[in-house]
Write a protein that holds these residues in place. Structure first.
Motif, PDB file in Angstrom:
ATOM      1  N   GLU A  56     -56.027  87.978  12.682  1.00  0.00           N
ATOM      2  CA  GLU A  56     -54.661  88.525  12.712  1.00  0.00           C
ATOM      3  C   GLU A  56     -54.464  89.533  11.575  1.00  0.00           C
ATOM      4  N   LYS A  80     -56.149  92.662  12.543  1.00  0.00           N
ATOM      5  CA  LYS A  80     -55.349  93.394  13.548  1.00  0.00           C
ATOM      6  C   LYS A  80     -54.188  94.119  12.882  1.00  0.00           C
ATOM      7  N   LYS A  81     -53.520  93.437  11.945  1.00  0.00           N
ATOM      8  CA  LYS A  81     -52.387  94.061  11.254  1.00  0.00           C
ATOM      9  C   LYS A  81     -52.865  95.259  10.431  1.00  0.00           C
ATOM     10  N   GLU A 107     -53.649  98.054  12.719  1.00  0.00           N
ATOM     11  CA  GLU A 107     -52.393  98.646  13.217  1.00  0.00           C
ATOM     12  C   GLU A 107     -51.767  99.533  12.140  1.00  0.00           C
ATOM     13  N   GLN A 108     -51.796  99.046  10.882  1.00  0.00           N
ATOM     14  CA  GLN A 108     -51.223  99.845   9.796  1.00  0.00           C
ATOM     15  C   GLN A 108     -52.012 101.138   9.595  1.00  0.00           C
ATOM     16  N   LYS A 153     -53.789 102.627  11.790  1.00  0.00           N
ATOM     17  CA  LYS A 153     -53.534 103.481  12.960  1.00  0.00           C
ATOM     18  C   LYS A 153     -52.209 104.225  12.787  1.00  0.00           C
ATOM     19  N   GLU A 154     -51.201 103.466  12.326  1.00  0.00           N
ATOM     20  CA  GLU A 154     -49.886 104.106  12.123  1.00  0.00           C
ATOM     21  C   GLU A 154     -49.975 105.176  11.031  1.00  0.00           C
TER      22      GLU A 154
END
Length: 183
Positions: free
Chosen positions: A126, A129-130, A133-134, A136-137
């Motif tokens: 997890e 994944k976070k 995601e960060q 990616k952002e």
């Protein structure tokens, strides 16, 4: 009493042997020898057989005591052996129980470790994944900034010179290629 009977029989046998041999019969010598034999037997009985019988009686009592003591020790040894067997059996049972308990405890700890590892793996997954995601952002945000700055740059160049549709298309494609190379 029996001793006297034995002596009398011996004397009579001796007398008969002498009489058969044809020798003179001397009753006084026989009587004297008989009395001496009786005195000798009395003395032997008082001074030799008495103490000898006492020693024999003591020896018999000592042997009987030793036998009794050996039997008691044998019985005690049997009891001790039985107690030792029971203690050994009990110790084996206790050790087997300890082994079983250790196996159960090991299995329980194994399951706990597996559960903890799974939970940690899930937490790390997890977190990854976070983080992805960060990142990616952030990458999208940087891309937007670059696109915006490129758009401003394109707009400033367009403003500087007026382009026809083909040149404008070529300029946009060149800038998009630049942005692709920078990424």
């Amino acid at each position: 009493m029996e001793l006297l009977k034995g002596v009398k029989i011996a004397v009579l046998t001796f007398d008969l042997a002498l009489g058969a041999a044809g020798g003179p019969f001397n009753g006084g010598d026989i009587l004297f020898q008989l009395i001496m034999m009786l005195i000798l037997l009395a003395l032997l009985r008082k001074y030799a057989f008495g103490p000898l019988m006492g020693v024999m009686k003591q020896r018999e009592e000592h042997i009987a005591n030793e036998i009794r003591s050996a039997e008691e020790k044998h019985e005690e040894a049997k009891k001790l052996i039985q107690e030792q067997r029971e203690l050994l059996k009990k110790a084996r049972q206790e050790s087997q129980e300890l082994v079983e308990h250790a196996k159960k405890l090991g299995e329980k700890q194994k399951e706990e470790i597996i559960q903890a590892a799974r939970a940690e793996a899930e937490r790390l997954k997890e977190a990854a994944k976070k983080e992805i995601e960060q990142e990616k952002e952030q990458a999208v945000a940087q891309l937007r900034e670059q696109v915006a700055s490129l758009s401003v740059l394109i707009a400033s160049k367009v403003i500087e010179k007026e382009l026809n549709d083909a040149e404008q298309e070529k300029l946009i494609n060149d800038y998009i290629k630049e942005v692709g190379e920078q990424l």
